[in-house]
Scaffold this motif. Structure first.
Motif, PDB file in Angstrom:
ATOM      1  N   ALA A  99       0.855  -1.185   0.000  1.00 19.88           N
ATOM      2  CA  ALA A  99       0.000   0.000   0.000  1.00 19.88           C
ATOM      3  C   ALA A  99       0.890   1.234   0.000  1.00 19.88           C
ATOM      4  O   ALA A  99       1.793   1.348   0.831  1.00 19.88           O
ATOM      5  CB  ALA A  99      -0.901   0.002   1.216  1.00 19.88           C
ATOM      6  N   PRO A 101       0.448   5.258   0.237  1.00 18.96           N
ATOM      7  CA  PRO A 101      -0.375   6.469   0.299  1.00 18.96           C
ATOM      8  C   PRO A 101       0.314   7.605  -0.439  1.00 18.96           C
ATOM      9  O   PRO A 101       1.493   7.871  -0.231  1.00 18.96           O
ATOM     10  CB  PRO A 101      -0.453   6.753   1.802  1.00 18.96           C
ATOM     11  CG  PRO A 101       0.698   6.059   2.402  1.00 18.96           C
ATOM     12  CD  PRO A 101       1.109   4.944   1.492  1.00 18.96           C
ATOM     13  N   THR A 132      -8.788   7.920  -0.332  1.00 18.33           N
ATOM     14  CA  THR A 132      -7.575   8.232   0.430  1.00 18.33           C
ATOM     15  C   THR A 132      -6.369   8.377  -0.487  1.00 18.33           C
ATOM     16  O   THR A 132      -5.257   8.569  -0.005  1.00 18.33           O
ATOM     17  CB  THR A 132      -7.286   7.124   1.456  1.00 18.33           C
ATOM     18  OG1 THR A 132      -7.150   5.889   0.747  1.00 18.33           O
ATOM     19  CG2 THR A 132      -8.397   6.989   2.458  1.00 18.33           C
ATOM     20  N   THR A 134      -4.739   6.106  -2.234  1.00 13.48           N
ATOM     21  CA  THR A 134      -3.738   5.094  -1.939  1.00 13.48           C
ATOM     22  C   THR A 134      -3.655   4.126  -3.108  1.00 13.48           C
ATOM     23  O   THR A 134      -4.684   3.690  -3.617  1.00 13.48           O
ATOM     24  CB  THR A 134      -4.136   4.314  -0.671  1.00 13.48           C
ATOM     25  OG1 THR A 134      -4.354   5.235   0.377  1.00 13.48           O
ATOM     26  CG2 THR A 134      -3.056   3.340  -0.266  1.00 13.48           C
TER      27      THR A 134
END
Lengths: 181, 136
Positions: A99, A101, A132, A134
């Motif tokens: 992940a 961001p 978000t 991401t």
């Protein structure tokens, strides 16, 4: 029309691109052909109305050229790395889903970052969380947490490079502060 | 075309020969990767990515051999469209593959998406159970 109109200035990069494609396909850059291409471009942009892309209004060519060169360098290096992995490691390769961001919440910037990181061999976008911003990447040959951290840093660096080229003022200021800190 | 090859011709021929061989090598790498990699997601890397460089090298050698600058814009447009479409197709296949679980979890050293997916699935099933409708 229910959508808000976009100004000609905002539409101009799209129109210029359409004219270049037209002339390139005809292999004819004579003024007459360019003019006819421009008329067609305007007609196409009017008839097939797409949601406008929000451009930031800046484009820094001084950052774009080194970015493009380093991109090609990374593509070459990573292509040979994937070739090596395919030939030598093969079935035993270890991957990871990471992940990352991103700083920017602009659709264009998230898309551009995802595109660039997907084009460099060894990483591919599996999922995007738009709320978000991401990116979830699948990375080839990531076996330790350090490798994962390295990929994450690389993606953040690519995003920083893209923001320097065509990000908004606020994003650029944030990058500068981050670099100074 | 003059029959006597000049030094420039020799250099251009050599460069385009190298480009073509390396470009073909990239296609070979894609084929080897398709056969050797264990699951869908790692095969996607082999199938899509080396071609970014492979196509670039082959198009560049075409451009060098044609000796007319009119052909360069077409080749550039072809490459740019490839750059625009490759990540999208890789993403769509990769995303579908992840969701339909066409991957070997034991080969992943970490999976930061799994927890997110499970949380979303749990939330969706809870909402389905409570009112059967969509809250938003």
């Amino acid at each position: 029309m229910s959508r808000r109109r976009i100004s000609l200035r905002q539409e101009l990069p799209l129109l210029v691109w359409l004219v270049i494609v037209w002339a390139a396909l005809w292999q004819d850059f004579s003024p007459g052909n360019l003019l006819f291409g421009a008329i067609l471009a305007v007609a196409v942009a009017r008839m097939f109305y797409l949601p406008p892309v929000d451009l930031s209004g800046r484009f820094n060519i001084l950052h774009a050229v080194p970015f493009a060169l380093s991109f090609m360098g990374k593509v070459v290096a990573a292509s040979f790395q994937v070739m090596y992995l395919a030939a030598v490691r093969g079935p035993t390769v270890t991957n990871a889903v990471v992940a990352v961001p991103l700083r920017s919440h602009e659709d264009l910037m998230v898309t551009a970052t995802g595109h660039v990181i997907s084009l460099i061999p060894g990483s591919l976008v599996v999922e995007v969380d738009r709320s978000t911003s991401t990116l979830y990447l699948h990375g080839l040959n990531l076996s330790t947490p350090e490798d994962v951290e390295k990929l994450r840093r690389e993606v953040r660096d690519i995003e920083a490079g893209l923001i320097r080229i065509m990000g908004t003022r606020q994003e650029l200021d944030a990058i500068r502060q981050e670099a100074a800190a | 075309m003059n029959p006597e090859p000049t030094a420039v011709d020799t250099v251009i021929d050599a460069v385009s020969a190298v480009f073509m061989v390396v470009g073909a090598l990239m296609s070979l790498a894609a084929a080897v990767g398709l056969l050797r990699f264990p699951d869908l997601l790692s095969r996607m890397h082999a199938a899509t990515k080396p071609q970014v460089l492979g196509l670039f090298l082959l198009l560049a050698s075409i451009g060098l051999q044609m000796r007319t600058w009119w052909v360069w814009p077409v080749l550039l447009v072809a490459w740019i469209f490839q750059l625009l479409t490759v990540p999208v197709s890789a993403h769509m296949v990769g995303r579908a593959g992840y969701r339909t679980k066409h991957l070997h979890r034991e080969l992943l050293s970490s999976d930061e998406l799994e927890a997110v997916v499970q949380k979303a699935a749990a939330k969706a099933s809870r909402e389905d159970a409570s009112d059967g409708g969509r809250p938003d």
